[in-house]
Design a protein around this motif. Structure first.
Motif, PDB file in Angstrom:
ATOM      1  N   ALA A 183       8.886  -0.013  -4.642  1.00  0.00           N
ATOM      2  CA  ALA A 183       9.526   0.446  -5.873  1.00  0.00           C
ATOM      3  C   ALA A 183      10.743  -0.398  -6.233  1.00  0.00           C
ATOM      4  N   ASP A 184      11.391  -1.007  -5.223  1.00  0.00           N
ATOM      5  CA  ASP A 184      12.583  -1.818  -5.500  1.00  0.00           C
ATOM      6  C   ASP A 184      12.243  -3.275  -5.805  1.00  0.00           C
ATOM      7  N   GLY A 185      10.961  -3.608  -5.896  1.00  0.00           N
ATOM      8  CA  GLY A 185      10.558  -4.956  -6.272  1.00  0.00           C
ATOM      9  C   GLY A 185      10.233  -5.876  -5.109  1.00  0.00           C
ATOM     10  N   ARG A 186      10.522  -5.449  -3.878  1.00  0.00           N
ATOM     11  CA  ARG A 186      10.190  -6.288  -2.733  1.00  0.00           C
ATOM     12  C   ARG A 186       8.680  -6.310  -2.513  1.00  0.00           C
ATOM     13  N   ALA A 187       8.212  -7.403  -1.889  1.00  0.00           N
ATOM     14  CA  ALA A 187       6.779  -7.560  -1.656  1.00  0.00           C
ATOM     15  C   ALA A 187       6.526  -7.994  -0.222  1.00  0.00           C
ATOM     16  N   PHE A 188       5.399  -7.546   0.314  1.00  0.00           N
ATOM     17  CA  PHE A 188       5.012  -7.878   1.679  1.00  0.00           C
ATOM     18  C   PHE A 188       3.541  -8.271   1.693  1.00  0.00           C
ATOM     19  N   VAL A 189       3.149  -9.034   2.728  1.00  0.00           N
ATOM     20  CA  VAL A 189       1.797  -9.572   2.763  1.00  0.00           C
ATOM     21  C   VAL A 189       1.213  -9.481   4.167  1.00  0.00           C
ATOM     22  N   ALA A 190      -0.095  -9.263   4.230  1.00  0.00           N
ATOM     23  CA  ALA A 190      -0.871  -9.343   5.469  1.00  0.00           C
ATOM     24  C   ALA A 190      -2.107 -10.179   5.161  1.00  0.00           C
ATOM     25  N   THR A 191      -2.503 -11.028   6.109  1.00  0.00           N
ATOM     26  CA  THR A 191      -3.584 -11.978   5.859  1.00  0.00           C
ATOM     27  C   THR A 191      -4.614 -11.942   6.987  1.00  0.00           C
ATOM     28  N   ARG A 192      -5.890 -12.049   6.596  1.00  0.00           N
ATOM     29  CA  ARG A 192      -6.980 -12.182   7.556  1.00  0.00           C
ATOM     30  C   ARG A 192      -7.980 -13.204   7.040  1.00  0.00           C
ATOM     31  N   GLU A 193      -8.563 -13.929   7.978  1.00  0.00           N
ATOM     32  CA  GLU A 193      -9.647 -14.836   7.607  1.00  0.00           C
ATOM     33  C   GLU A 193     -10.967 -14.097   7.722  1.00  0.00           C
ATOM     34  N   VAL A 194     -11.775 -14.176   6.676  1.00  0.00           N
ATOM     35  CA  VAL A 194     -13.100 -13.557   6.668  1.00  0.00           C
ATOM     36  C   VAL A 194     -14.135 -14.650   6.431  1.00  0.00           C
ATOM     37  N   ARG A 195     -15.094 -14.738   7.329  1.00  0.00           N
ATOM     38  CA  ARG A 195     -16.169 -15.717   7.165  1.00  0.00           C
ATOM     39  C   ARG A 195     -17.389 -15.023   6.558  1.00  0.00           C
ATOM     40  N   VAL A 196     -18.039 -15.678   5.638  1.00  0.00           N
ATOM     41  CA  VAL A 196     -19.238 -15.125   5.019  1.00  0.00           C
ATOM     42  C   VAL A 196     -20.402 -16.088   5.223  1.00  0.00           C
ATOM     43  N   ALA A 251       3.733 -12.000 -11.996  1.00  0.00           N
ATOM     44  CA  ALA A 251       3.047 -11.249 -13.044  1.00  0.00           C
ATOM     45  C   ALA A 251       3.090  -9.748 -12.790  1.00  0.00           C
ATOM     46  N   LEU A 252       3.150  -9.343 -11.528  1.00  0.00           N
ATOM     47  CA  LEU A 252       3.190  -7.923 -11.195  1.00  0.00           C
ATOM     48  C   LEU A 252       4.604  -7.367 -11.105  1.00  0.00           C
ATOM     49  N   GLY A 253       5.603  -8.212 -11.305  1.00  0.00           N
ATOM     50  CA  GLY A 253       6.985  -7.736 -11.374  1.00  0.00           C
ATOM     51  C   GLY A 253       7.741  -7.755 -10.069  1.00  0.00           C
ATOM     52  N   ALA A 254       7.254  -8.477  -9.054  1.00  0.00           N
ATOM     53  CA  ALA A 254       7.979  -8.571  -7.790  1.00  0.00           C
ATOM     54  C   ALA A 254       9.255  -9.382  -7.984  1.00  0.00           C
ATOM     55  N   THR A 255      10.264  -9.096  -7.167  1.00  0.00           N
ATOM     56  CA  THR A 255      11.564  -9.755  -7.319  1.00  0.00           C
ATOM     57  C   THR A 255      11.730 -10.961  -6.407  1.00  0.00           C
ATOM     58  N   GLY A 256      10.758 -11.237  -5.556  1.00  0.00           N
ATOM     59  CA  GLY A 256      10.870 -12.361  -4.638  1.00  0.00           C
ATOM     60  C   GLY A 256       9.551 -12.637  -3.958  1.00  0.00           C
ATOM     61  N   PRO A 257       9.540 -13.573  -3.012  1.00  0.00           N
ATOM     62  CA  PRO A 257       8.298 -13.910  -2.312  1.00  0.00           C
ATOM     63  C   PRO A 257       7.856 -12.769  -1.397  1.00  0.00           C
ATOM     64  N   ALA A 258       6.582 -12.786  -1.029  1.00  0.00           N
ATOM     65  CA  ALA A 258       6.046 -11.767  -0.132  1.00  0.00           C
ATOM     66  C   ALA A 258       6.336 -12.142   1.314  1.00  0.00           C
ATOM     67  N   LEU A 259       6.847 -11.191   2.081  1.00  0.00           N
ATOM     68  CA  LEU A 259       7.174 -11.410   3.486  1.00  0.00           C
ATOM     69  C   LEU A 259       6.120 -10.763   4.378  1.00  0.00           C
ATOM     70  N   PRO A 260       5.777 -11.392   5.497  1.00  0.00           N
ATOM     71  CA  PRO A 260       4.823 -10.775   6.421  1.00  0.00           C
ATOM     72  C   PRO A 260       5.382  -9.461   6.970  1.00  0.00           C
ATOM     73  N   SER A 261       4.505  -8.493   7.156  1.00  0.00           N
ATOM     74  CA  SER A 261       4.936  -7.195   7.677  1.00  0.00           C
ATOM     75  C   SER A 261       3.842  -6.582   8.541  1.00  0.00           C
ATOM     76  N   LYS A 262       4.239  -6.085   9.715  1.00  0.00           N
ATOM     77  CA  LYS A 262       3.310  -5.382  10.589  1.00  0.00           C
ATOM     78  C   LYS A 262       3.018  -3.972  10.076  1.00  0.00           C
ATOM     79  N   GLU A 263       3.776  -3.534   9.073  1.00  0.00           N
ATOM     80  CA  GLU A 263       3.545  -2.213   8.488  1.00  0.00           C
ATOM     81  C   GLU A 263       2.554  -2.256   7.328  1.00  0.00           C
ATOM     82  N   LEU A 264       1.964  -3.411   7.126  1.00  0.00           N
ATOM     83  CA  LEU A 264       0.900  -3.577   6.141  1.00  0.00           C
ATOM     84  C   LEU A 264      -0.315  -4.136   6.872  1.00  0.00           C
ATOM     85  N   THR A 265      -1.446  -3.470   6.763  1.00  0.00           N
ATOM     86  CA  THR A 265      -2.637  -3.907   7.478  1.00  0.00           C
ATOM     87  C   THR A 265      -3.795  -4.124   6.510  1.00  0.00           C
ATOM     88  N   LEU A 266      -4.630  -5.082   6.866  1.00  0.00           N
ATOM     89  CA  LEU A 266      -5.853  -5.378   6.127  1.00  0.00           C
ATOM     90  C   LEU A 266      -7.003  -5.347   7.113  1.00  0.00           C
TER      91      LEU A 266
END
Length: 269
Positions: free
Chosen positions: A135-148, A50-65
């Motif tokens: 900008a080229d359509g690639r996507a990356f992801v970072a994940t954390r578990e948060v307990r509430v 829906a956001l226009g990405a060209t493929g699946p999101a890959l894990p990246s250490k250059e993205l932090t949450l």
């Protein structure tokens, strides 16, 4: 004279609309409208499409949450998304076990550091995902578990709830720091009703939340955002401008799903 006054009024109205809607400058979707399909998506793949990405999101250490391991109040969970990836154009925040997967999308210009902080609601303990779209359509992801400890999506009845948020100025501060950019902090007044609560008669209270946020520096769009009802009540947002100078004019604006809107200006100090 009447014609001239009418033209002036129309010009003022158009200018106000332009302040609220910076989307054509850097929106990534086809229409630039609030991306309903993305906010109704049931998994990350649907959000990316829906956001226009060209493929699946890959894990990246250059993205932090950055997020707390444990939050005692699920109605007020502080998060920060940050990336050192080149060419980041959008940052998005997703919570797996919320009623709606997608919480917020931020569209960035080259004038803004790819770092944003905000507070969200979480229904229960969950994995939280940060997405970075380039900008080229690639996507990356970072994940954390948060307990509430206590879920916060439904919220509770607040006797001091904001009845007319459009009448309340946006509280903002833009402080320039040599070599470190200009940190912008904004606090908006809005109930951000989730659509999960029921009234005394058992009827669902309709969702009422800010859908679009925008920032302009000296009239130029620098940051835009799409929000869902998972953004916390009285939203807080922080971001950093790269090259703002003391005396520059910063304008912030929002519009909600009822069409109510607010815009305010401040001077960079």
């Amino acid at each position: 004279m009447t014609t001239r006054r009418l033209l002036l009024n129309q010009s003022a109205a158009l200018a106000a609309s332009a302040l609220l809607l910076p989307r054509p400058a850097f929106a990534q979707t086809a229409t630039g409208a609030w991306p309903q399909r993305a906010f109704e998506a049931r998994n990350i793949a649907e959000v990316l499409k829906a956001l226009g990405a060209t493929g699946p999101a890959l894990p990246s250490k250059e993205l932090t949450l950055q997020a707390p391991d444990l939050s005692e109040d699920g109605a007020l969970v502080p998060l920060q998304l940050s990336s050192t990836l080149p060419g980041v154009r959008q940052l998005a925040l997703l919570v797996e076990r919320n009623p709606g997967l997608l919480s917020a999308v931020f569209t960035l210009s080259d004038a803004v550091e790819p770092t944003v902080s905000l507070r969200i609601k979480m229904q229960e303990s969950s994995n939280v995902h940060a997405l970075a779209l380039l900008a080229d359509g690639r996507a990356f992801v970072a994940t954390r578990e948060v307990r509430v400890t206590a879920g916060g999506c439904a919220g509770g009845t607040d006797p001091d709830a904001v009845k007319n948020p459009a009448a309340i100025p946006i509280k903002m501060r833009a402080q320039a720091s040599a070599g470190k950019g200009t940190v912008v902090r904004a606090l908006l007044s809005h109930e951000m009703e989730s659509g999960q609560r029921k009234d005394e008669q058992g009827r669902v209270i309709p969702a009422w939340h800010i859908t679009e946020f925008s920032a302009r520096l000296n009239g130029h769009p620098v940051l835009g955002a799409w929000w869902g009802p998972a953004v916390s009540r009285n939203p807080f947002l922080q971001f950093t401008l790269k090259n703002a100078k003391t005396g520059d004019r910063l304008a912030l604006a929002w519009v909600d799903n009822r069409g109510e809107r607010r815009s305010d200006e401040a001077t960079v100090g």
